[in-house]
Write an enzyme that holds these catalytic residues in place. Structure first.
Site, mmCIF file in Angstrom:
data_model
loop_
_atom_site.group_PDB
_atom_site.id
_atom_site.type_symbol
_atom_site.label_atom_id
_atom_site.label_comp_id
_atom_site.label_asym_id
_atom_site.label_seq_id
_atom_site.Cartn_x
_atom_site.Cartn_y
_atom_site.Cartn_z
ATOM 1 N N LYS A 227 0.669 -1.295 -0.030
ATOM 2 C CA LYS A 227 0.043 0.010 -0.077
ATOM 3 C C LYS A 227 0.890 1.268 -0.027
ATOM 4 O O LYS A 227 1.900 1.390 0.653
ATOM 5 C CB LYS A 227 -0.951 -0.045 1.389
ATOM 6 C CG LYS A 227 -2.004 1.041 1.132
ATOM 7 C CD LYS A 227 -2.709 0.786 2.646
ATOM 8 C CE LYS A 227 -3.728 2.101 2.873
ATOM 9 N NZ LYS A 227 -4.501 1.916 3.898
ATOM 10 N N SER B 157 -9.249 3.039 3.217
ATOM 11 C CA SER B 157 -8.005 3.497 2.338
ATOM 12 C C SER B 157 -7.224 2.565 1.339
ATOM 13 O O SER B 157 -6.293 2.981 0.751
ATOM 14 C CB SER B 157 -7.024 4.358 2.944
ATOM 15 O OG SER B 157 -6.394 3.845 4.264
ATOM 16 N N SER C 8 -9.775 0.971 7.163
ATOM 17 C CA SER C 8 -9.206 0.808 5.932
ATOM 18 C C SER C 8 -9.017 -0.417 5.390
ATOM 19 O O SER C 8 -8.721 -0.382 4.288
ATOM 20 C CB SER C 8 -8.220 1.887 5.925
ATOM 21 O OG SER C 8 -8.457 3.003 6.106
#
Length: 501
Positions: free
Chosen positions: A108, A184, A208
């Protein structure tokens, strides 16, 4: 976009499982077979030399090249290094150790990976050089044998539950590209749901992992605070964020957890180890459907949650209604203060770097508005908010004197359309929408507790809706065993998104 297309191995198709049609067909013995291999299976096939790491990696590269223009999940490719690592692994010059040796993976883009820049979804970071160091947790990916093919997309600094940063293409949901992937960890979820990777790195500071897992039809476990190898240092008095992954299968998540949790002198919680299936223990389950602010969810979300409760009862667990253990309105204000303090720190850091106060040419309106909130707080406002949040975490823990697991929605509605909760929406409207949309996931971060999104429901128009199952701190074993049971009782891995490999 990608330069390296030459020499892709034609035999890479051997690693793909037979694909079933997308849609809402019943999960029968024939239709419940997974449409794509999970990471555990891929690693096993590489160890048995049924397929090479190079074939697997080149297929992932080709799939990423094909789907990136449609879905926008990739920020920075690392294809050449990935291919080189796969070749060395096949040649025996790279040690094929770890449970996932040779399996493609994405990191990520909130976290550093050596050799790649970290943009954190922000235009303010576009000049960042490649990272020279990475966190101990990320080191575990290399130790597990994973082959990183690039960095996955995220909203600006992970602030919003959708991955639509202004400086980057929107990340689109493979079940319907007009809808949000969530955030996210949106890029991670889209790449996984679309079959580019079997699973991908994700993190969770307020939902997230669970939110994009819910939106993309994946399994997403949020570990307990202190479970995983130490990543970034705690900030702002309450350590919210934890690392893990989004995956198709429960066993991929369980295997990565075992490979990345703390052990020995480093451990804070007793290690979970590898959980490989359900257990016989029947659970006391609390059911809550409304948000912490008392709002009712979308009918499809209610149906998903209530059907999950009925499934639990059919499996022999005891379910009863319950209520959130905190004053929702007061809690929401305290959490907003803490979340806004992160934005204020970002605005301050960017301002120091450029020598002036940043504006919306560098940071998104939502980020700037949150930072302004901090300036309006009394001098001791953040300290009081943190104290209140710590008390809320203690109340959450006491909730589990009565229950083993709490079942609730993950989100207040099915995946939102792109733009609905983007950082460019005017702040009053966005605040109202966020209160209705994300009223279920933040308390677990405040408490440091384990929770998970399980893909148990699809709407009539084919959008996934996850159901949240939560425990207290250290409850990963209970949750993973339950997830295996749910996965067997109501399989999801046969469902294939319309936009996929």
């Amino acid at each position: 976009m990608m330069s390296r297309r030459q020499g892709l191995v034609a035999g890479a198709a051997a690693i793909a499982a037979a694909a079933s049609e997308a849609g809402a067909k019943p999960a029968s013995a024939a239709s419940s077979a997974p449409w794509a291999s999970d990471a555990v299976e891929i690693a096993g096939r590489i160890r048995r030399k049924e397929v090479s790491a190079l074939e697997v990696t080149e297929k992932a590269v080709r799939d990423a090249e094909a789907l990136q223009p449609k879905l926008g999940f990739l920020v920075t490719p690392d294809f050449d290094r990935a291919i080189d690592k796969a070749k060395r692994l096949d040649a025996g010059t790279a040690q094929p150790t770890g449970p996932f040796a040779g399996v493609p993976f994405l990191v990520k883009d909130l976290d550093d990976y050596v050799g790649l820049p970290t943009y954190s979804g922000s235009r303010a970071m576009l000049r960042n050089p490649p990272a020279k160091t990475q966190e101990a947790y990320v080191d575990r990916f290399d130790a597990a044998g994973l082959i990183v093919i690039g960095k996955s997309s995220t909203p600006e600094y992970g602030f919003l539950p959708t991955t639509e940063p202004v400086g980057f293409p929107p990340t689109r949901n493979p079940w319907n590209p007009d809808h949000s992937s969530g955030g996210s960890s949106g890029g991670a979820a889209v790449a996984t749901a679309a079959g580019v990777t079997a699973f991908a790195h994700a993190s969770d500071g307020g939902g997230s992992i669970r939110i994009p897992a819910s939106n993309c039809g994946l399994f997403g476990l949020k570990p307990s605070r202190g479970r995983m190898v130490l990543g970034r240092p705690p900030q702002r008095g309450v350590d919210l964020s934890v690392y893990h992954c989004v995956s198709h299968s429960v066993r991929d998540s369980a295997t990565l957890l075992a490979a990345t949790e703390r052990h020995g002198a480093d451990e804070i919680l007793p290690p979970v180890g590898l959980i490989s299936g359900p257990d016989k223990r029947r659970l006391r389950v609390g059911l809550v459907v409304e948000t912490m602010l008392g709002a009712q969810p979308h009918p499809e979300v209610r149906a998903a949650t209530e059907n999950a409760a009925k499934l639990m009862e059919s499996l022999g667990h005891t379910v009863e209604p319950t209520k959130w253990p905190v004053d929702g309105a007061a809690y929401a204000q305290d959490f907003l203060a803490l979340w806004a303090s992160g934005a204020a720190e970002l605005v301050d850091a960017v301002g120091k770097a450029i020598g002036r106060k940043p504006d919306d040419s560098l940071l998104e309106p939502f980020t700037l508005a949150m930072a302004e909130l901090v300036g309006q707080m009394p001098p001791d406002g953040l300290r009081k908010a943190v104290a209140n949040l710590n008390a809320a975490g203690q109340a959450y823990d006491r909730w589990f004197d009565r229950y083993d697991v709490i079942v609730s929605p993950v989100l207040g509605q099915p995946p939102a359309r792109l733009g609905w909760v983007a950082g460019t929406v005017d702040i009053p409207t966005l605040t109202e929408r966020l209160n209705a949309y994300v009223g279920y996931t933040t308390l677990h971060n405040v408490a440091g507790a384990a929770s998970m999104s399980v893909p148990l429901h699809w709407t009539p128009d084919g959008l996934p809706v996850g159901v949240q199952f939560a425990g207290r701190v250290g409850a990963e074993k209970t949750l993973l065993a339950l997830a295996y049971e749910l996965e067997a009782a109501q399989p999801w891995a046969w469902r294939k998104p319309p936009v996929s490999v």
